[in-house]
Design an enzyme around this catalytic site. Structure first.
Site, short mmCIF file in Angstrom:
data_model
loop_
_atom_site.label_atom_id
_atom_site.label_comp_id
_atom_site.label_asym_id
_atom_site.label_seq_id
_atom_site.Cartn_x
_atom_site.Cartn_y
_atom_site.Cartn_z
N THR A 1 -16.53 -53.73 -17.91
CA THR A 1 -15.30 -53.79 -17.11
C THR A 1 -15.40 -52.82 -15.93
OG1 THR A 1 -14.16 -54.26 -19.18
CG2 THR A 1 -12.78 -53.74 -17.29
N LYS B 1 1.08 -61.11 -16.30
CA LYS B 1 1.18 -59.65 -16.17
C LYS B 1 2.63 -59.31 -15.80
CE LYS B 1 -3.77 -59.54 -15.31
NZ LYS B 1 -4.26 -59.50 -16.67
N THR C 1 -7.85 -80.01 -19.40
CA THR C 1 -7.29 -79.11 -20.42
C THR C 1 -5.78 -79.32 -20.53
OG1 THR C 1 -7.29 -76.81 -21.18
CG2 THR C 1 -6.93 -77.12 -18.84
N THR C 2 -5.28 -79.06 -21.72
CA THR C 2 -3.84 -79.27 -21.97
C THR C 2 -3.00 -78.34 -21.10
OG1 THR C 2 -4.29 -80.01 -24.20
CG2 THR C 2 -2.08 -79.16 -23.80
N HIS D 1 -2.75 -58.49 -9.84
CA HIS D 1 -2.17 -57.19 -10.20
C HIS D 1 -1.10 -56.74 -9.22
CE1 HIS D 1 -4.80 -56.55 -13.61
NE2 HIS D 1 -5.71 -57.18 -12.88
N ARG E 1 -16.56 -53.45 -29.00
CA ARG E 1 -15.11 -53.24 -28.81
C ARG E 1 -14.33 -53.47 -30.09
NH1 ARG E 1 -13.70 -54.88 -22.74
NH2 ARG E 1 -15.67 -54.24 -21.84
N SER F 1 -17.63 -62.58 -0.42
CA SER F 1 -16.90 -62.10 -1.58
C SER F 1 -16.97 -60.58 -1.68
CB SER F 1 -17.54 -62.74 -2.83
OG SER F 1 -16.94 -62.29 -4.01
C1 LIG Z 1 -8.18 -59.51 -10.71
C2 LIG Z 1 -7.96 -60.45 -11.85
N1 LIG Z 1 -7.92 -61.77 -11.61
C3 LIG Z 1 -7.71 -62.64 -12.61
C4 LIG Z 1 -7.52 -62.21 -13.91
C5 LIG Z 1 -7.27 -63.20 -14.99
O1 LIG Z 1 -5.89 -63.39 -15.15
P1 LIG Z 1 -5.31 -63.87 -16.55
O2 LIG Z 1 -5.20 -62.67 -17.42
O3 LIG Z 1 -4.00 -64.51 -16.22
O4 LIG Z 1 -6.29 -64.85 -17.09
C6 LIG Z 1 -7.53 -60.84 -14.20
C7 LIG Z 1 -7.31 -60.38 -15.59
O5 LIG Z 1 -6.99 -59.29 -15.87
C8 LIG Z 1 -7.76 -59.94 -13.15
O6 LIG Z 1 -7.81 -58.62 -13.37
#
Ligand SMILES: Cc1ncc(COP(=O)(O)O)c(C=O)c1O
Length: 482
Positions: free
Chosen positions: A362, A247, A276-277, A216, A21, A136
């Site tokens: 992806t 997003k 984590t912070t 999303h 990439r 799932s």
């Molecule tokens: C379905 C889904 N869940 C969780 C995430 C992770 O979210 P973030 O980008 O806030 O880490 C993504 C990232 O694109 C996603 O597509």
């Protein structure tokens, strides 16, 4: 021993598989989104971004920027520690209240990203329920798959959005065993949505808990931006709603919203929360400002849907292989990693259009695509220019040949990874629009209007592109607030 050879070999493997990439070096222009500057090898160029997940352009909204700058000025930049040590700041507490109210839940808990909220949220919730069985969806996001894996609980994968299969798995499980159904409400690569009420019906019938990823959908669906659950009237039926602040809310961070007891337990046990912070206060304040704005303003949502519909209509009329769905995602099928990369390289270099190629892992191999995400700020002229550029790129070999084969691919491509989940995407349905000849009488009347217009642009562009290409597309007018 030269340790670097391990890494060089790993990279060579990716290159061989055409999966290496390359990122474009971009500088977004606040107030002029989707315009951005691309720091190309030849110098800065003005480009149009067509693949941002800042879906509503809230990252440049004056209220959001204002909240961030004001809070940074007042409180400084970082959080100063983990939540357990020094990181719980008032803007974070305020943000969690805002999120709980958005999803009409008792409480919310914020994490450093949506990824972390899924990974640590799912694994902690499942681990806390002794002998939990996780069900799932096959197309769940990697962060959810990791959450399932890390829980070390038994899992069953149900075919994507297949309620009969989910019911079969639920029926075969011990009725007294705790069960957690994890799914996304809107799948980001194909743009299809989950039948939330039907999942909840099954969850109620078989006494299972539900965990829905609304990453999303939050901000973009439902009268207050509560996501697909709100849109489908199912908010109260879902036990855990997970979302992102990165997003539609234009910032960074993730969260879960659920009962007070569940959020408190995750707060107390989840390693990805504890060690984590915390999110910086300015980011929390900015995210809260975006959520607050979108609870009462529908303009962005309506315009977003209208723009997405227009992009689909224009690309469809142009005979491009748009993968059909009912949401704001516009996937355009390519089906080959190298051609996908070639197309996006040409779009950027020759047309000033930035779209990141979507390749394996992806999406499954053979379903590579361009994933276009229109925003409320993509005007008609930009949409026409996009169609024009895509057509121009699609007419060049070898993509010209691909346009034929994309429409004849079989439906239901499924590949599994080692977790048993299907890798994302992959359904190029037989009912997808077939490529039509540009001047074809088969176009619907409204589409014919677009077609005629685009045909004109196309002829003009043939004459003008060489000149435009030669010019530096840098515009010096100052940013204007929307
Ligand atoms: C379905 C889904 N869940 C969780 C995430 C992770 O979210 P973030 O980008 O806030 O880490 C993504 C990232 O694109 C996603 O597509």
């Amino acid at each position: 021993m030269n340790y670097d050879t391990y890494f060089a070999d790993a990279l060579a493997r990716l290159r061989d598989e055409r999966r290496y990439r390359v990122f474009a070096d971009l500088e977004r222009l606040a107030g002029r989104f989707p315009h951005a500057i691309w720091h190309s090898p030849q110098g800065p160029r003005d480009v149009i971004v067509w693949c941002s997940n800042d879906y509503l352009g809230m990252g440049q909204h004056p209220k959001v920027i204002g909240a961030m700058v004001e809070t940074a000025t007042r409180m400084g930049t970082g959080a100063g520690g983990t939540r357990n040590i020094a990181g719980t700041n008032h803007p974070l507490v305020d943000l969690e209240r805002e999120l709980a109210d958005l999803h009409r839940k008792e409480a919310a808990l914020v994490f450093t990203s949506g990824y972390v909220s899924n990974e640590t949220g799912i694994s902690t919730i499942a681990k806390l329920m002794s002998n939990c069985l996780i069900l799932s969806d096959a197309l769940n996001h990697n962060s959810m798959i990791e959450g399932v894996r890390q829980s070390k609980c038994e899992k069953r994968i149900f075919r994507h959005n297949d309620m009969a299969h989910l019911e079969e798995l639920l029926r075969s499980a011990d009725p007294d065993r705790p069960k957690l159904i994890v799914f996304e409400t809107l799948y980001s690569m194909d743009g299809d949505v989950a039948p939330i009420n039907r999942i909840c019906d099954l969850a109620e019938r078989y006494r299972a808990m539900t965990y829905a990823d609304e990453v999303h959908a939050v901000g973009m669906y439902g009268p207050r931006g509560g996501g697909q659950a709100e849109h489908q009237g199912a908010t109260a039926r879902i036990d855990v709603i997970e979302g992102t602040l990165a997003k539609a809310f234009g910032c960074l961070g993730g969260y879960i919203a659920a009962s007070a007891a569940l959020c408190d337990a995750v707060r107390s046990y989840a390693p990805g929360f504890i060690f984590t912070t915390a999110l910086p206060p300015p980011i929390c304040a900015a995210a809260a400002a975006a959520i607050r704005h979108l609870k009462t303003s529908s303009f962005e949502r309506e315009r977003h849907q209208e723009r997405a519909a227009r992009v689909k209509a224009v690309l469809h009329a142009a005979g491009l292989p748009v993968m059909p769905n009912d949401t704001h995602i516009v996937p355009v099928f390519v089906g080959d990693p190298e051609k996908c990369k070639q197309a996006t390289d040409l779009l950027l270099a020759e047309h000033g259009i930035y779209i990141q190629p979507i390749n394996y892992p992806t999406v499954p191999k053979g379903t590579e695509r361009l994933r276009i995400t229109p925003s409320p700020y993509h005007e008609d002229a930009l949409i026409d220019a996009l169609a024009e550029a895509l057509l121009e790129v699609w007419e060049r070999p070898p993509l010209a040949r691909k346009r034929q084969s994309a429409n004849s691919r079989p439906a239901g491509i499924c590949r599994s990874n080692d977790s048993g989940h299907t890798l994302r995407g992959g359904l190029y349905s037989r009912s997808a629009p077939r490529a039509v000849e540009w001047r074809s009488a088969r176009l619907a009347p409204t589409d014919r209007h677009y077609a005629a217009r685009l045909d004109r642009y196309r002829r003009c562009a043939r004459l003008h592109w060489p000149a435009v290409r030669g010019r530096k597309l840098w515009r010096s007018n100052p940013p204007v607030w929307p």
